[in-house]
Design an enzyme around this catalytic site. Structure first.
Site, PDB file in Angstrom:
ATOM      1  CE  LYS A 228       5.522   2.289 -16.927  1.00 10.91           C
ATOM      2  NZ  LYS A 228       6.018   2.290 -15.605  1.00 10.91           N
TER       3      LYS A 228
ATOM      4  CB  SER B  99       2.353   4.146 -17.549  1.00  9.39           C
ATOM      5  OG  SER B  99       2.810   5.479 -17.699  1.00  9.39           O
TER       6      SER B  99
ATOM      7  CG  HIS C 116       5.444   4.113 -21.394  1.00 11.44           C
ATOM      8  ND1 HIS C 116       5.890   4.705 -20.226  1.00 11.44           N
ATOM      9  CD2 HIS C 116       4.302   4.775 -21.724  1.00 11.44           C
ATOM     10  CE1 HIS C 116       5.059   5.662 -19.877  1.00 11.44           C
ATOM     11  NE2 HIS C 116       4.083   5.722 -20.766  1.00 11.44           N
ATOM     12  CG  ASN C 117       8.976   3.965 -17.809  1.00  7.26           C
ATOM     13  OD1 ASN C 117       7.820   3.973 -18.198  1.00  7.26           O
ATOM     14  ND2 ASN C 117       9.293   3.791 -16.545  1.00  7.26           N
TER      15      ASN C 117
ATOM     16  CG  HIS D 248      37.361  -8.776 -38.080  1.00 14.65           C
ATOM     17  ND1 HIS D 248      37.209  -9.812 -37.197  1.00 14.65           N
ATOM     18  CD2 HIS D 248      38.071  -7.834 -37.422  1.00 14.65           C
ATOM     19  CE1 HIS D 248      37.774  -9.500 -36.039  1.00 14.65           C
ATOM     20  NE2 HIS D 248      38.321  -8.297 -36.164  1.00 14.65           N
TER      21      HIS D 248
ATOM     22  CG  LEU E 180      -2.053  -1.084   1.119  1.00 10.49           C
ATOM     23  CD1 LEU E 180      -2.751  -1.240   2.459  1.00 10.49           C
ATOM     24  CD2 LEU E 180      -3.059  -0.722   0.028  1.00 10.49           C
TER      25      LEU E 180
ATOM     26  CD  GLU F  22       7.803   8.826 -18.332  1.00  9.43           C
ATOM     27  OE1 GLU F  22       6.965   7.910 -18.411  1.00  9.43           O
ATOM     28  OE2 GLU F  22       8.332   9.148 -17.244  1.00  9.43           O
TER      29      GLU F  22
ATOM     30  CB  VAL G  95       3.067   6.271  -4.020  1.00 11.33           C
ATOM     31  CG1 VAL G  95       2.431   7.280  -4.946  1.00 11.33           C
ATOM     32  CG2 VAL G  95       3.920   6.964  -2.971  1.00 11.33           C
ATOM     33  CG  MET G  96       2.809   3.508  -8.002  1.00 12.54           C
ATOM     34  SD  MET G  96       1.923   4.626  -9.092  1.00 12.54           S
ATOM     35  CE  MET G  96       1.569   3.561 -10.485  1.00 12.54           C
TER      36      MET G  96
ATOM     37  CG  ASN H 188       8.191   0.821 -13.339  1.00 15.53           C
ATOM     38  OD1 ASN H 188       7.425   0.487 -14.241  1.00 15.53           O
ATOM     39  ND2 ASN H 188       8.389   2.074 -12.976  1.00 15.53           N
TER      40      ASN H 188
ATOM     41  CB  VAL I 136       6.284  -4.746  -3.332  1.00 19.32           C
ATOM     42  CG1 VAL I 136       5.098  -5.145  -2.456  1.00 19.32           C
ATOM     43  CG2 VAL I 136       6.721  -5.912  -4.202  1.00 19.32           C
TER      44      VAL I 136
ATOM     45  NE  ARG J 162       8.443  -4.388   4.338  1.00 16.33           N
ATOM     46  CZ  ARG J 162       9.576  -3.981   3.816  1.00 16.33           C
ATOM     47  NH1 ARG J 162      10.527  -4.845   3.530  1.00 16.33           N
ATOM     48  NH2 ARG J 162       9.761  -2.700   3.545  1.00 16.33           N
TER      49      ARG J 162
HETATM   50  P1  NDP Z   1       6.450   2.917  -2.443  1.00 17.88           P
HETATM   51  O1  NDP Z   1       7.861   3.077  -2.015  1.00 17.88           O
HETATM   52  O2  NDP Z   1       5.506   4.032  -2.208  1.00 17.88           O
HETATM   53  O3  NDP Z   1       5.838   1.589  -1.774  1.00 17.88           O
HETATM   54  C1  NDP Z   1       6.552   0.408  -1.774  1.00 17.88           C
HETATM   55  C2  NDP Z   1       5.692  -0.707  -1.212  1.00 17.88           C
HETATM   56  O4  NDP Z   1       6.443  -1.926  -1.319  1.00 17.88           O
HETATM   57  C3  NDP Z   1       5.344  -0.522   0.247  1.00 17.88           C
HETATM   58  O5  NDP Z   1       4.039  -0.991   0.464  1.00 17.88           O
HETATM   59  C4  NDP Z   1       6.388  -1.439   0.941  1.00 17.88           C
HETATM   60  O6  NDP Z   1       5.946  -1.936   2.174  1.00 17.88           O
HETATM   61  C5  NDP Z   1       6.446  -2.570  -0.053  1.00 17.88           C
HETATM   62  N1  NDP Z   1       7.678  -3.360   0.088  1.00 17.88           N
HETATM   63  C6  NDP Z   1       8.939  -2.975  -0.152  1.00 17.88           C
HETATM   64  N2  NDP Z   1       9.793  -3.987   0.085  1.00 17.88           N
HETATM   65  C7  NDP Z   1       9.044  -5.040   0.473  1.00 17.88           C
HETATM   66  C8  NDP Z   1       9.355  -6.371   0.847  1.00 17.88           C
HETATM   67  N3  NDP Z   1      10.611  -6.824   0.840  1.00 17.88           N
HETATM   68  N4  NDP Z   1       8.334  -7.167   1.211  1.00 17.88           N
HETATM   69  C9  NDP Z   1       7.067  -6.724   1.206  1.00 17.88           C
HETATM   70  N5  NDP Z   1       6.704  -5.477   0.841  1.00 17.88           N
HETATM   71  C10 NDP Z   1       7.686  -4.643   0.492  1.00 17.88           C
HETATM   72  O7  NDP Z   1       6.521   2.539  -3.998  1.00 17.88           O
HETATM   73  P2  NDP Z   1       5.517   2.911  -5.179  1.00 17.88           P
HETATM   74  O8  NDP Z   1       4.119   2.628  -4.754  1.00 17.88           O
HETATM   75  O9  NDP Z   1       5.840   4.258  -5.730  1.00 17.88           O
HETATM   76  O10 NDP Z   1       5.977   1.868  -6.301  1.00 17.88           O
HETATM   77  C11 NDP Z   1       5.558   0.512  -6.309  1.00 17.88           C
HETATM   78  C12 NDP Z   1       5.960  -0.066  -7.656  1.00 17.88           C
HETATM   79  O11 NDP Z   1       5.266   0.663  -8.691  1.00 17.88           O
HETATM   80  C13 NDP Z   1       7.456   0.070  -7.969  1.00 17.88           C
HETATM   81  O12 NDP Z   1       7.880  -1.046  -8.698  1.00 17.88           O
HETATM   82  C14 NDP Z   1       7.515   1.310  -8.829  1.00 17.88           C
HETATM   83  O13 NDP Z   1       8.636   1.335  -9.661  1.00 17.88           O
HETATM   84  C15 NDP Z   1       6.222   1.161  -9.613  1.00 17.88           C
HETATM   85  N6  NDP Z   1       5.706   2.393 -10.196  1.00 17.88           N
HETATM   86  C16 NDP Z   1       5.724   3.566  -9.507  1.00 17.88           C
HETATM   87  C17 NDP Z   1       5.236   4.739 -10.093  1.00 17.88           C
HETATM   88  C18 NDP Z   1       5.195   6.008  -9.341  1.00 17.88           C
HETATM   89  O14 NDP Z   1       4.865   7.048  -9.959  1.00 17.88           O
HETATM   90  N7  NDP Z   1       5.493   6.038  -8.038  1.00 17.88           N
HETATM   91  C19 NDP Z   1       4.688   4.729 -11.462  1.00 17.88           C
HETATM   92  C20 NDP Z   1       4.649   3.437 -12.065  1.00 17.88           C
HETATM   93  C21 NDP Z   1       5.160   2.330 -11.456  1.00 17.88           C
HETATM   94  P3  NDP Z   1       6.342  -1.198   3.555  1.00 17.88           P
HETATM   95  O15 NDP Z   1       5.290  -0.154   3.777  1.00 17.88           O
HETATM   96  O16 NDP Z   1       6.308  -2.286   4.568  1.00 17.88           O
HETATM   97  O17 NDP Z   1       7.720  -0.611   3.376  1.00 17.88           O
END
Ligand code: NDP
Length: 468
Positions: A183, A129, A186-187, A452, A11, A190, A13-14, A103, A75, A34
């Site tokens: 994806k 995205s 795409h990036n 060559h 839970l 971008e 940002v995404m 990602n 995650v 977690r």
């Molecule tokens: P955040 O840093 O906001 O959240 C990361 C989440 O991953 C948290 O819920 C964290 O839990 C969990 N996490 C990290 N490590 C572990 C682990 N070892 N075991 C279990 N849970 C874990 O990241 P985002 O939401 O920004 O990004 C999530 C994915 O989406 C990434 O792959 C990112 O690249 C991709 N993404 C992000 C975009 C963006 O604009 N932010 C756009 C498109 C894709 P905890 O709270 O316990 O730390």
């Protein structure tokens, strides 16, 4: 559409925004994080009147979901994805579905698909995205991997994806890592779009001496023509935003000129090397961010080799040449990205539909643009074209802009304004359209020092010469 119950892990940002999006479309979402307090906070903020259920353990999550279970992982890419998969596996059954919406590197997704299909788990690697706003209101979704998993989840994915005039921005991309591959590209595109816009801005501001207010108008005008896109639109907004810390003038002027990056642009460049498909504009954009970072080194270079910071290009009265250079450069950058997807799809047997790829980028994602309708149309008419820039749809657009484009790049070079991405696109096109490249000299040199061999233009066979 029948509502579903899905699980969502992560839970951040995404994940939080995607969970809210899914629930808002009539589905129930069982959420796990977690750090349990994050899950509790999410429920405090969003659960009232909504169909969220908080889970404190992965075992509890698995037990709460109907069969086949569908769990979306949001995650961080890399080891966290494997850690969650490994922790979940003991509680899953054959036929259950896992979706990685982060990602992830496409090669990791390939490996996970293979590993999990051996255990009967249907795995989808899904590019998402649109940033947090997209995740909440409708992202562009690029799912690849298990077709069975896609078919099962299609109603949910279509309901949460961005809606364009051409339909929901989601389609099954292909098996294995196909979804995460597009994806990644795409990036990369971008990165190139952003760099090209930044170069156009730099030329207009420093080269033509346009004031911010006029610049904002120019970008707004551009946004109602061939360049209409989210990135042009936000650039106009940025050029209108005053400092929010009480200083006079544009906020932009107080931002340190060092660009950050998280790595997907670099992955695209690496993939272009692996598949031997040149993506010079994308690579230039990745390099430009890296070059911007050592500010101290750049200041040192400026002190040693200064050039005038205020440059007048001279007689140009209009901005249309820069617009034409930007548009032609953009066509070439997309041509590179799509050529990379086409080659990877062929080598990996992914069967990616390029017209559909352009279609699902039409809304929700960062590179959304009117232009993608034309890209989609070009690939629908000529699906096997080796290069987008040479399709009937685009070749005339390029031809009519070459003179302005060249003038703009040359003027920038003379003035000392770096335009690495525009110059890379122009050089890409010139390399393609040059009748005879000096690659014959390269072949002669390779044969000279390494035997060559080379091919001749007048006879069949491989030749080697004793050169001296
Ligand atoms: P955040 O840093 O906001 O959240 C990361 C989440 O991953 C948290 O819920 C964290 O839990 C969990 N996490 C990290 N490590 C572990 C682990 N070892 N075991 C279990 N849970 C874990 O990241 P985002 O939401 O920004 O990004 C999530 C994915 O989406 C990434 O792959 C990112 O690249 C991709 N993404 C992000 C975009 C963006 O604009 N932010 C756009 C498109 C894709 P905890 O709270 O316990 O730390």
């Amino acid at each position: 559409m029948a509502d579903r119950t899905v699980g969502l892990v992560g839970l951040g940002v995404m994940g939080a925004n995607l969970a809210r999006n899914i629930e808002s479309r009539g589905h129930e979402v069982c959420v796990y994080n977690r750090t349990t307090e994050t899950m509790r906070r999410f429920l405090r903020e969003h659960a009232e009147g909504h169909r969220f259920r908080g889970m404190e353990t992965l075992e509890e999550l698995a037990a709460a979901l109907p069969s086949p279970r569908a769990i979306i992982l949001m995650v961080n890419a890399g080891p966290p994805v494997d850690a969650v998969i490994d922790a979940l596996l003991p509680f899953l059954s054959p036929g259950d579905i896992l979706v990685d919406g982060g990602n992830s590197n496409y090669q990791d997704t390939e490996a996970r698909c293979a590993r999990l299909s051996g255990k009967g788990i249907e795995y989808l690697g899904m590019g998402v995205s649109g940033g947090e706003e997209g995740a909440l209101r409708g992202p562009s979704l690029m799912p690849g991997g298990s077709r069975q998993a896609y078919d099962h989840l299609e109603p949910v994915l279509r309901s949460i994806a961005a809606e364009a005039d051409t339909g929901p921005c989601v389609a099954y991309v292909g098996p294995g890592g196909a979804g995460h591959f597009i994806k990644m590209v795409h990036n990369g595109i971008e990165y190139a779009d952003m760099q090209l816009i930044a170069e156009a801005y730099d030329m207009l501001r420093r080269g033509y001496g346009l004031e911010p207010q006029r610049l904002a108008e120019v970008f707004s005008e551009w946004n109602s023509g061939e360049l209409e896109s989210y990135l042009i639109e936000i650039t106009a907004d940025i050029l209108r935003t005053e400092d929010d810390q009480g200083r006079e003038g544009l906020l932009l002027d107080y931002i340190l000129d060092e660009a950050g990056q998280k790595g997907t642009g670099r992955w695209t460049t690496k993939a272009s090397m692996d598949f031997a498909v040149p993506t010079p504009t994308i690579t230039a954009a990745v390099d430009a961010r890296a070059l911007s970072s050592p500010k101290e080194l750049r200041t040192h270079a400026f002190n040693l080799l200064p050039y005038r910071d205020e440059i007048e290009f001279g007689s140009h009265e209009t901005t249309s040449q820069v617009r034409e250079a930007l548009y032609a450069s953009k066509i070439c950058s997309y041509a590179q990205g799509f050529a990379l997807i086409a080659k990877a799809s062929e080598e990996m047997n992914w069967g990616i539909d390029l017209a559909e790829t352009a279609r699902i980028w039409k809304s929700g994602c960062i590179i959304r643009a009117r232009f993608l309708d034309d890209v989609s149309a070009a690939y629908r008419i000529e699906p096997k074209t080796p290069n987008l820039a040479l399709t009937d749809r685009f070749v005339g657009e390029i031809a009519s802009r070459i003179d302005s484009w060249t003038e703009v790049v040359v003027a920038a070079m003379r003035a000392g304004i770096p335009v690495p991405a525009m110059a890379a696109s122009l050089t890409y096109l010139n390399s393609l359209r040059t009748r005879r490249l000096p690659a014959n000299l390269i072949q002669a040199q390779r044969d000279y020092f390494g035997a060559h061999t080379y091919k001749r233009i007048d006879r069949e066979g491989d030749f080697h010469t004793q050169w001296y």
